[in-house]
Enzyme design. Sequence first.
Site, short mmCIF file in Angstrom:
data_model
loop_
_atom_site.label_atom_id
_atom_site.label_comp_id
_atom_site.label_asym_id
_atom_site.label_seq_id
_atom_site.Cartn_x
_atom_site.Cartn_y
_atom_site.Cartn_z
N TYR A 77 -1.56 -11.71 -2.56
CA TYR A 77 -1.14 -10.99 -3.77
C TYR A 77 0.11 -11.63 -4.38
O TYR A 77 0.42 -11.39 -5.55
CB TYR A 77 -0.83 -9.52 -3.46
CG TYR A 77 -1.97 -8.70 -2.92
CD1 TYR A 77 -3.28 -9.19 -2.90
CD2 TYR A 77 -1.76 -7.42 -2.41
CE1 TYR A 77 -4.32 -8.44 -2.38
CE2 TYR A 77 -2.80 -6.67 -1.90
CZ TYR A 77 -4.08 -7.18 -1.88
OH TYR A 77 -5.10 -6.42 -1.36
N ASP B 3 0.56 -0.98 0.91
CA ASP B 3 -0.38 -2.02 1.34
C ASP B 3 -0.26 -3.25 0.43
O ASP B 3 -0.48 -3.16 -0.78
CB ASP B 3 -1.81 -1.48 1.27
CG ASP B 3 -2.84 -2.52 1.67
OD1 ASP B 3 -3.31 -2.49 2.82
OD2 ASP B 3 -3.19 -3.38 0.82
N HIS C 107 -7.85 -10.88 6.19
CA HIS C 107 -8.25 -10.46 4.84
C HIS C 107 -9.76 -10.58 4.59
O HIS C 107 -10.36 -9.71 3.97
CB HIS C 107 -7.48 -11.29 3.80
CG HIS C 107 -7.26 -10.56 2.53
ND1 HIS C 107 -6.12 -10.69 1.77
CD2 HIS C 107 -8.03 -9.67 1.86
CE1 HIS C 107 -6.20 -9.92 0.70
NE2 HIS C 107 -7.35 -9.29 0.73
N LYS D 181 -1.69 -8.80 5.02
CA LYS D 181 -2.93 -9.45 5.46
C LYS D 181 -2.76 -10.97 5.48
O LYS D 181 -2.08 -11.52 4.61
CB LYS D 181 -4.09 -9.09 4.51
CG LYS D 181 -4.19 -7.59 4.23
CD LYS D 181 -5.23 -7.27 3.17
CE LYS D 181 -5.07 -5.85 2.68
NZ LYS D 181 -4.03 -5.68 1.66
#
Length: 279
Positions: free
Chosen positions: A53, A48, A115, A82
């Site tokens: 990120y 994931d 998200h 996401k």
Amino acid sequence: MKHLQDTTKLHNDVTMPWLGLGVFKVEEGPGLVNAVKHAIRHGYRSIDTAAIYGNETSVGQAIHEAMQENGIAREELFITSKVWNADLGYESTLAAYQTSLDKLGLDYLDLYLIHWPVKGKYKEAWRALETLYREGRVRAIGVSNFQIHHLEDVMKDAEIKPMVNQVEFHPLLTQQDLLSFTKEHHIQLEAWSPLMQGQLLDNPVLTAIAAKYRKSVAQIILRWDLQHGVVTIPKSTKEHRINENADVFDFELSAEDMAQIDGLNQNLRVGPDPDNFDF
């Protein structure tokens, strides 16, 4: 749930592993590549990540190397990313999806999530996810950090119901009403920050239960997730922790111990409140 590759069936019949590896805020680079490769080699099949990120390139590199080195087909893996808040909107979400695919070096994702429920923006983004799903570019679509009223708002106009809702979920934030709602509507709940970013590891109730089962506190919490029917994605880059987190399929918590852990709830978050956040 007998082993690491056991799956739950989403409402569109796609299967999703109960346990995966999260890579929240892990920096790009060899450390992340090695962690993801180790997880896959150890038997993990779910990874994931998310656009925000900033590590999709390293995750993609690790996936490709792991497949090559271990003879694993792409179809055996379940990869999630996401769309970030700045890209919510119909065209911008479609573009963000393609950017994530390019960074990961993949032809499709298994799961794509919104998200955060940014007011006034998530419905257009959901319409884009429906398009991606209908065109066969993604196998499942869902949301993250959505509360009951957000889910109801999306489903009011949606042609396709979310398949997954990934939220902060741990013994101090059990979200029982949300868990019941998602089960009732056949939306799979998924836990991020299941270990409350390490803040639960000294909890006396959990340490006592862990001693009883001869397991770590982390293993007790992850098992508690699974027995609640919640998919979970603990984050770690340390090989021994990645191994330990996967070692939760050889025991079962009693109803009494499950209730004791449920009783720890304080509605306490380590992440932002989905009804009051500013990104």
